[in-house]
Design an enzyme around this catalytic site. Structure first.
Site, mmCIF file in Angstrom:
data_model
loop_
_atom_site.group_PDB
_atom_site.id
_atom_site.type_symbol
_atom_site.label_atom_id
_atom_site.label_comp_id
_atom_site.label_asym_id
_atom_site.label_seq_id
_atom_site.Cartn_x
_atom_site.Cartn_y
_atom_site.Cartn_z
ATOM 1 N N GLY A 172 -15.835 -21.986 -24.758
ATOM 2 C CA GLY A 172 -16.173 -20.660 -25.289
ATOM 3 C C GLY A 172 -17.155 -20.695 -26.439
ATOM 4 O O GLY A 172 -16.896 -20.117 -27.503
ATOM 5 N N TYR A 182 -2.646 -9.127 -24.451
ATOM 6 C CA TYR A 182 -3.317 -10.145 -25.260
ATOM 7 C C TYR A 182 -2.301 -10.891 -26.127
ATOM 8 O O TYR A 182 -2.302 -12.132 -26.182
ATOM 9 C CB TYR A 182 -4.384 -9.499 -26.133
ATOM 10 C CG TYR A 182 -5.117 -10.468 -27.029
ATOM 11 C CD1 TYR A 182 -6.153 -11.257 -26.517
ATOM 12 C CD2 TYR A 182 -4.779 -10.621 -28.365
ATOM 13 C CE1 TYR A 182 -6.827 -12.163 -27.327
ATOM 14 C CE2 TYR A 182 -5.448 -11.515 -29.184
ATOM 15 C CZ TYR A 182 -6.474 -12.286 -28.664
ATOM 16 O OH TYR A 182 -7.129 -13.185 -29.472
ATOM 17 N N SER A 211 -20.760 -17.646 -28.309
ATOM 18 C CA SER A 211 -20.833 -16.805 -29.504
ATOM 19 C C SER A 211 -19.593 -17.038 -30.357
ATOM 20 O O SER A 211 -18.707 -17.822 -29.998
ATOM 21 C CB SER A 211 -20.934 -15.312 -29.119
ATOM 22 O OG SER A 211 -19.757 -14.915 -28.419
ATOM 23 N N GLY A 212 -19.528 -16.338 -31.486
ATOM 24 C CA GLY A 212 -18.315 -16.299 -32.303
ATOM 25 C C GLY A 212 -17.859 -17.638 -32.838
ATOM 26 O O GLY A 212 -18.656 -18.497 -33.237
ATOM 27 N N ILE A 213 -16.534 -17.823 -32.848
ATOM 28 C CA ILE A 213 -15.924 -19.010 -33.446
ATOM 29 C C ILE A 213 -16.406 -20.282 -32.768
ATOM 30 O O ILE A 213 -16.723 -21.278 -33.430
ATOM 31 C CB ILE A 213 -14.385 -18.915 -33.377
ATOM 32 C CG1 ILE A 213 -13.885 -17.730 -34.200
ATOM 33 C CG2 ILE A 213 -13.746 -20.207 -33.869
ATOM 34 C CD1 ILE A 213 -12.407 -17.422 -33.997
ATOM 35 N N GLY A 214 -16.456 -20.294 -31.445
ATOM 36 C CA GLY A 214 -16.856 -21.494 -30.715
ATOM 37 C C GLY A 214 -18.257 -21.943 -31.072
ATOM 38 O O GLY A 214 -18.516 -23.135 -31.280
ATOM 39 N N LEU A 261 -14.818 -31.698 -27.290
ATOM 40 C CA LEU A 261 -15.120 -30.730 -26.235
ATOM 41 C C LEU A 261 -14.603 -29.363 -26.674
ATOM 42 O O LEU A 261 -13.416 -29.213 -26.982
ATOM 43 C CB LEU A 261 -14.446 -31.143 -24.929
ATOM 44 C CG LEU A 261 -14.585 -30.173 -23.744
ATOM 45 C CD1 LEU A 261 -16.034 -30.029 -23.325
ATOM 46 C CD2 LEU A 261 -13.725 -30.628 -22.577
#
Length: 312
Positions: free
Chosen positions: A12, A156, A15-18, A9
């Site tokens: 995110g 962050y 887009s990107g890393i996920g 599972l």
């Protein structure tokens, strides 16, 4: 007899890393994984479905998941056969950049609600099943900003520091249940998300911020940040490949940094655990030795700075 595929599972994945990780695992040539790729807004699933190709509906399914909602997490898990998750990848996250005085507390709380409490919420949901089966792997996409503070990224970095402390503490207990935790710590990653974030803040107004701080942000931080991403930034594909190897490992590590070129920039804290060397050196590089900083970043980019740092 081949082992049954492990259910992975991932949060995110729009887009990107996920997205890259979901696609790489779904196309594993040994078909070791059944991927549940999730995102908060299913209206953004088109890019993932196109990248998944013939794996869509076979080794990859797309599901809605808002990590900030208990109800959404429960609904997502109810759609997984038996509700059993073998590998959880906490990847969903949001960024926040800017002078502290110009950021609202609500914006900072949103960063923690997603980056920290969102990860905690998912772990609480899958942990009982993992403990019952006495096996599992929890992967957390942290950041090198969970190891070192970076100016104008206070909220962050704080959310990533919180992840590091929480999951390192939890990892000790979970070894008793044969459950492993891995904190993956990328350096700068070149994604549309990062690009849009820098573009937005470059024209943003930050009320209640003094002129000197604004000047430091626009004239020092933003140029240095762009140079950093240009020089040592990784692609989402590169980071995803590291995570794939971690998931496939029989004894996963607690921590895994993804970018060797970034190592010299975090090494100062290892050399001087008091933190003073890191703070003072970074301050000088940004505000006094700008040319030296740019030269160093270019050297890192071409790989001519290769050395080992050994803590005292």
């Amino acid at each position: 007899m081949a082992d049954a595929p492990r259910t992975v599972l991932i949060s995110g994945c729009s887009s990107g890393i996920g997205l890259e990780l979901a696609v790489q695992l779904a196309h594993d040539h040994r078909q070791r994984y059944q991927v549940v790729a999730t995102m908060r807004d299913l209206g953004k699933k088109g890019t993932l479905e196109e990248a998944a190709g013939d794996a869509l509906g076979q080794t990859l399914t797309v599901a809605q998941l808002d990590v900030c909602s208990d109800e959404s997490v429960a609904q997502c898990l109810s759609c997984i056969q038996g509700g059993e998750v073998d590998v959880l990848v906490n990847n969903a996250g949001v960024g926040l950049v800017g002078p502290l005085e110009g950021l609202s507390l609500a914006a900072m709380q949103n960063v923690f609600d997603t980056n920290f409490f969102g990860a905690v919420r998912l772990v609480r949901a899958v942990l009982p099943g993992m403990k019952r089966r006495r096996k599992g792997h929890i992967v957390v996409v942290s950041s090198v900003m969970g190891l070192q503070g970076v100016l104008f990224n206070e909220a962050y970095a704080a959310s990533k520091f919180a992840l590091e402390g929480f999951f390192e503490s939890l990892a000790i207990q979970l070894l008793q249940f044969n459950i492993f935790i891995t904190l993956v710590e990328p350096g700068p990653v070149v994604t549309d998300f990062e690009g849009k974030l820098l573009e937005q803040v470059s024209t943003a107004e930050f009320p209640d911020t003094d002129p000197d701080t604004l000047r430091y942000f626009w004239d020092f931080y933003l140029p240095a940040s762009r140079e950093l991403f240009h020089s040592v930034g990784q692609s989402p594909q590169d980071v995803a490949q590291v995570i794939v190897k971690v998931i496939g490992s029989t004894r996963p590590p607690l921590r895994r940094q993804t970018n060797a070129r970034y190592t010299p920039l975090v090494a100062l804290k290892a050399v001087d655990p008091s933190g003073s060397l890191y703070v003072r050196t970074t301050h000088c590089l940004l505000f006094r030795w700008t040319r030296l900083l740019n030269l160093g970043l270019r050297c890192l980019a071409c790989g001519c700075l290769r050395f080992r740092i050994r803590p005292r």
